[in-house]
Design an enzyme around this catalytic site. Sequence first.
Site, PDB file in Angstrom:
ATOM      1  N   LYS A 133       0.821  -1.223   0.000  1.00  0.00           N
ATOM      2  CA  LYS A 133       0.000   0.000   0.000  1.00  0.00           C
ATOM      3  C   LYS A 133       0.850   1.266   0.000  1.00  0.00           C
ATOM      4  O   LYS A 133       0.600   2.198  -0.769  1.00  0.00           O
ATOM      5  CB  LYS A 133      -0.922   0.014   1.226  1.00  0.00           C
ATOM      6  N   THR A 134       1.831   1.308   0.889  1.00  0.00           N
ATOM      7  CA  THR A 134       2.643   2.522   1.009  1.00  0.00           C
ATOM      8  C   THR A 134       3.402   2.802  -0.282  1.00  0.00           C
ATOM      9  O   THR A 134       3.438   3.941  -0.763  1.00  0.00           O
ATOM     10  CB  THR A 134       3.618   2.395   2.186  1.00  0.00           C
ATOM     11  N   GLU A 148      -3.729   5.625   1.498  1.00  0.00           N
ATOM     12  CA  GLU A 148      -3.731   4.215   1.857  1.00  0.00           C
ATOM     13  C   GLU A 148      -5.069   3.875   2.500  1.00  0.00           C
ATOM     14  O   GLU A 148      -5.634   4.670   3.249  1.00  0.00           O
ATOM     15  CB  GLU A 148      -2.612   3.916   2.859  1.00  0.00           C
TER      16      GLU A 148
END
Length: 464
Positions: free
Chosen positions: A121-122, A165
């Site tokens: 996600k990051t 996110e």
Amino acid sequence: MKPGLPTAMERPHFIGIGGAGMSGIAKILAQRGAQVAGSDSRDSETAQALRAHGATVHIGHAAGHLADDTTCVVVSSAIRSDNPELARAAELDIPVVHRSDALASLMDGLRPIAVAGTHGKTTTTSMLAVSLSALGLDPSYAIGGDLDAPGSNAHHGEGGIFVAEADESDRSFHKYAPEVAIILNAELDHHANYASMEEIYESFETFVSKIVPGGTLVVAHSQEGAAEIARRVAGTQGLNVVTYGEEDGADVRITKITPRGLTSEVTVLLQDRMLTFTVSVPGRHYAHNAVAALAAGVALGIPAHNLASALGKYTGVKRRLQLKGEAAGVQVIDSYAHHPTEMNADLEAIRGAAGDSRILVVFQPHLFSRTQELGKEMGQALALADASLVLDIYPAREDPIPGITSEIIIAAARATGADVSAEHDKEAVADVIAGMAKPGDLVLTMGAGDVTDLGPRILARLSS
């Protein structure tokens, strides 16, 4: 454009303001004109960066830190119910807002892209933030890690796009209503909140149901969990589903990934056109993240060739295979990987870039519950290294579980023939690694806890 500031967010107080998710929201609110305050257990560069934006940051938690005119208290799922500031908020009848609700309010009136998945996600959010910024679109974004400096994990932009996110760990991603959502993968994790893959699937289905009518779901074609979610939501009225991957059936097909040291060259077939671009981090999984970002941007109407070129501006995010430095001919790299899938992916990426060099890993398990469920798989992942030190479990928000220790991981690693040792004294790691490392080796500090602090110490010890 500048979205209005909700009344409840005019004078917010953040408990745990230095955390990756919390600090980003606090920064955006400060940039929008809110009088931001908060507390954290220790001072940090992130706290200092927030102060530079006008926020008041207290160190330690105490009821007196909460101002009487506070309009809301923002918390994450990690904040315990006996926190003195939380108790004080109850006494003053101040509304308590979960981090996810605060973030959702920041997206109102904008075009949100929400990036979800057990891993990546990051990185994917960062790729979108950097590439959209490079195109002059000035997006707002909230990322779970710093791009290039403390406090660079968030930004209030004047453009109409908000990239964030979407955290599945506590189901908080159900609060968002994105125009475009990405699901990178879905695996069993966060064992304190999910008891089975079926619960994971149901949670992601709820997330997908929040996509605005006419919006788009971008989903990995080849990852089993993500593909299952795509099957479950197929045919949903008003939902466009775009798949990406290396298989012929993917809508955005990756035709080639060419490793080039610590970078990769990626070729994709998109809308009957071949595009080739560079990803400035190594490894197949990072190439897939970049293609997911590409597909999401195209879904918002951004020309594919412009976005593909802009993705080359991304040079990494802290703790995602971040080169910390080199000393005595030894490179030290930091990795946030803490789930076996992430560990395998990062070790394979480093192995591909390392050539004949040895890879030495310092691994710190994260959470007792995760080690209980996945400790064997963590140990098996360490077999990809030439030698590993395994530290004690980093507890974060959890209390110990009887019988659950790093020995579970060590035993599983040794069963594969891996060279693995226990190290209970974190302060001794720099000396141990300095005694093991030879010129040309790569040292990888790995885990989601404070193992990241060891990189500079190892470099200093190697230098001496």
